[in-house]
Design a protein around this motif. Structure first.
Motif, mmCIF file in Angstrom:
data_model
loop_
_atom_site.group_PDB
_atom_site.id
_atom_site.type_symbol
_atom_site.label_atom_id
_atom_site.label_comp_id
_atom_site.label_asym_id
_atom_site.label_seq_id
_atom_site.Cartn_x
_atom_site.Cartn_y
_atom_site.Cartn_z
ATOM 1 N N LYS A 1 -5.909 16.812 0.371
ATOM 2 C CA LYS A 1 -5.996 15.455 0.375
ATOM 3 C C LYS A 1 -4.338 14.702 0.648
ATOM 4 C CE LYS A 1 -7.627 11.285 -1.835
ATOM 5 N NZ LYS A 1 -8.449 10.741 -3.280
ATOM 6 N N LYS A 2 -4.206 13.968 1.509
ATOM 7 C CA LYS A 2 -3.028 13.409 1.632
ATOM 8 C C LYS A 2 -2.677 12.420 0.569
ATOM 9 C CE LYS A 2 -0.143 11.004 4.885
ATOM 10 N NZ LYS A 2 -0.155 10.501 6.573
ATOM 11 N N VAL A 3 -1.495 12.429 -0.246
ATOM 12 C CA VAL A 3 -1.224 11.780 -1.112
ATOM 13 C C VAL A 3 -0.297 10.476 -0.598
ATOM 14 C CG1 VAL A 3 0.364 11.499 -3.373
ATOM 15 C CG2 VAL A 3 -0.704 13.571 -2.664
ATOM 16 N N LEU A 4 -0.767 9.252 -0.957
ATOM 17 C CA LEU A 4 -0.260 8.021 -0.747
ATOM 18 C C LEU A 4 0.164 7.155 -1.745
ATOM 19 C CD1 LEU A 4 -2.756 7.065 2.407
ATOM 20 C CD2 LEU A 4 -0.439 7.948 2.567
ATOM 21 N N PHE A 5 1.284 6.189 -1.593
ATOM 22 C CA PHE A 5 1.774 5.575 -2.761
ATOM 23 C C PHE A 5 1.432 4.235 -2.250
ATOM 24 C CE2 PHE A 5 4.309 9.312 -3.403
ATOM 25 C CZ PHE A 5 3.719 9.773 -4.706
ATOM 26 N N GLN A 6 1.092 3.242 -3.058
ATOM 27 C CA GLN A 6 0.645 1.991 -2.853
ATOM 28 C C GLN A 6 1.991 0.743 -2.883
ATOM 29 O OE1 GLN A 6 -2.057 0.977 -1.585
ATOM 30 N NE2 GLN A 6 -2.714 3.034 -1.823
ATOM 31 N N SER A 7 3.085 1.426 -3.847
ATOM 32 C CA SER A 7 4.276 0.719 -3.861
ATOM 33 C C SER A 7 5.555 1.450 -4.265
ATOM 34 C CB SER A 7 3.927 -0.439 -5.045
ATOM 35 O OG SER A 7 4.253 0.384 -6.295
ATOM 36 N N VAL A 8 6.623 1.237 -4.091
ATOM 37 C CA VAL A 8 7.832 1.800 -4.618
ATOM 38 C C VAL A 8 7.574 2.424 -5.997
ATOM 39 C CG1 VAL A 8 10.411 1.745 -4.972
ATOM 40 C CG2 VAL A 8 9.067 0.727 -2.765
ATOM 41 N N GLU A 9 7.186 1.485 -6.796
ATOM 42 C CA GLU A 9 7.090 1.891 -8.189
ATOM 43 C C GLU A 9 6.245 3.039 -8.660
ATOM 44 O OE1 GLU A 9 6.660 -1.494 -7.127
ATOM 45 O OE2 GLU A 9 8.603 -2.033 -7.539
ATOM 46 N N GLU A 10 5.259 3.291 -7.916
ATOM 47 C CA GLU A 10 4.449 4.594 -7.956
ATOM 48 C C GLU A 10 5.126 5.941 -7.510
ATOM 49 O OE1 GLU A 10 0.637 4.093 -5.756
ATOM 50 O OE2 GLU A 10 0.191 2.251 -7.008
ATOM 51 N N VAL A 11 6.252 5.783 -6.724
ATOM 52 C CA VAL A 11 6.911 7.009 -6.103
ATOM 53 C C VAL A 11 7.650 7.507 -7.439
ATOM 54 C CG1 VAL A 11 8.688 7.693 -4.761
ATOM 55 C CG2 VAL A 11 7.231 5.891 -3.768
ATOM 56 N N PRO A 12 7.771 8.989 -7.461
ATOM 57 C CA PRO A 12 8.278 9.708 -8.631
ATOM 58 C C PRO A 12 9.561 9.224 -8.723
ATOM 59 C CG PRO A 12 6.645 11.089 -7.588
ATOM 60 C CD PRO A 12 6.778 9.844 -6.829
ATOM 61 N N THR A 13 10.438 9.345 -9.867
ATOM 62 C CA THR A 13 11.903 9.239 -9.868
ATOM 63 C C THR A 13 12.580 10.475 -9.560
ATOM 64 O OG1 THR A 13 11.630 9.697 -12.139
ATOM 65 C CG2 THR A 13 11.580 7.413 -11.671
#
Length: 99
Positions: free
Chosen positions: A8-20
């Motif tokens: 399954k492809k991983v998609l983020f809805q916003s910049v805040e969801e992207v890991p640091t």
């Protein structure tokens, strides 16, 4: 050769969801990194002893074994040259990329 499992492809809805911090988000199926390279490995099958060392050492898993012979998947190969360096029969040569 085993069939590849569904990933399954991983998609983020916003910049805040992207890991640091950098981390693997699963399969590199969608991140074809082969366009990064400027040299590429070419395998001379007539000299290959089918040892599988190139497959074992490839950090990108871009070498596949098909019908007992190594085949480079250039969609993912970054041209690092580890396969050529580790090959005991020196059947892998690094050549300038052709576009």
């Amino acid at each position: 050769m085993k069939p590849k499992k569904e990933i399954k492809k991983v998609l983020f809805q916003s910049v805040e969801e992207v890991p640091t911090m950098p981390m693997s988000m699963g399969n590199m199926l969608w991140n074809k990194t082969g366009s990064w390279r400027n040299i590429r490995p070419e395998i001379r099958l007539e000299d290959c002893i089918q040892c599988g060392i190139c497959w074992k050492f490839c950090p990108d898993m871009s070498i596949e074994i098909e019908a007992e012979w190594p085949v480079v998947n250039y969609d993912y190969c970054k041209g690092c040259g580890i396969c050529a360096e580790e090959c005991p029969s020196k059947c892998i040569v690094m050549v300038e990329e052709r576009k």
